[in-house]
Design an enzyme around this catalytic site. Structure first.
Site, mmCIF file in Angstrom:
data_model
loop_
_atom_site.group_PDB
_atom_site.id
_atom_site.type_symbol
_atom_site.label_atom_id
_atom_site.label_comp_id
_atom_site.label_asym_id
_atom_site.label_seq_id
_atom_site.Cartn_x
_atom_site.Cartn_y
_atom_site.Cartn_z
ATOM 1 C CB VAL A 45 34.066 45.791 46.843
ATOM 2 C CG1 VAL A 45 34.265 47.279 47.685
ATOM 3 C CG2 VAL A 45 35.319 45.340 46.293
ATOM 4 C CE1 TYR A 75 44.922 47.323 39.311
ATOM 5 C CE2 TYR A 75 46.183 47.976 37.233
ATOM 6 C CZ TYR A 75 45.502 48.281 38.199
ATOM 7 O OH TYR A 75 45.514 49.383 38.737
#
Length: 264
Positions: A60, A157
């Site tokens: 991706v 994250y």
């Protein structure tokens, strides 16, 4: 079931965990499902799901790979109706590491954002272009509870997932502005029991006790399941959610609602 009959869907990170569960749910709902991943375990899953499922490798982070993948989808199935941007990493895949705001390295910060955020940006960008042919579609971006609150030990994250939440709203508004019936929403799971937790639970002498400790502050006192996430994603992908765009959905066992305990 069969809310997605003949719709063409592409799912990233579909070789395991939430992505696999979404692929299985979409297939059960009648969709033509493209499973993508850098993990070739997706080949066997696609074969199990039958003739309406295909697997193709997709990193991706690679824009050229996105362009080639969507070209493949359009050549074979003629259109794209659904994109689920699910691929993501925590940064802890190889074991414990410093991901706090003081000690995280710039390289690790970039690595996490490249998958979690750049991947979503690229998926949305090229899905919009693919969906222009019909003017209709649904993009579902998998964010996280960590995108709504700070996570000191996983700063990259949390940052990346917060950005996914915000970008989903930008995509929704842009598509509406363009006169497209392309919807974009974000899903925010908290503790969902997937293989991604294995690294975090590794080394625990008592796995069950460690799991209980992770969800002790969750009002429902348990991990969520991948099937529970897949059910929500299937709704957002379906025509039943035709008036839902730019919204965010929490699957967190009540965690963000507050404490289930009465004040002392």
């Amino acid at each position: 079931m069969h809310r997605l009959t003949d719709k063409v869907a592409l799912i990233t990170g579909a070789a395991r965990g939430i992505g696999e569960a979404v692929a299985r749910r979409f297939a059960a709902e009648g969709a033509i499902v493209w499973l993508t991943d850098i993990d070739d375990a997706g080949v066997a899953i696609a074969a199990e799901l039958g003739a309406a499922a295909r697997f193709t490798r997709l990193d991706v982070r690679d824009e050229e790979a996105w362009v080639a993948t969507f070209a493949q989808v359009l050549e074979r199935d003629g259109r794209l109706d659904i994109l689920v941007n699910n691929a993501g990493i925590t940064g802890f895949e190889d074991g414990p590491a410093a991901h706090d705001p003081e000690h995280a390295t710039l390289a690790e910060w970039h690595r996490v954002h490249a998958v979690n955020l750049d991947g979503v940006f690229l998926g949305c960008k090229h899905a919009i272009r693919a969906m222009r042919a019909t003017g209709d579609g649904s993009i579902v971006n998998i964010s996280s509870r960590s995108g709504l609150v700070g996570i000191p030990g996983a700063a990259a994250y949390a940052s990346s997932k917060a950005a996914v939440r915000n970008h989903s709203k930008s995509v929704a508004l842009y598509c509406a502005q363009q006169g497209l019936r392309v919807r974009c929403n974000s899903v925010h799971p908290a503790a969902i029991l997937t293989p991604i937790w294995d690294a975090m639970l590794a080394g625990a002498e008592d796995r069950e006790a460690a799991m209980a400790a992770f969800v002790k502050d969750t009002p429902l006192k348990r991990f969520g399941t991948v099937d529970e996430v897949a059910a929500l994603v299937a709704y957002l992908a379906s025509d039943e959610a035709a008036y839902v765009t730019g919204s965010e959905f929490n699957l967190d066992g009540g965690l963000l609602a507050g404490s289930a305990a009465s004040p002392g």
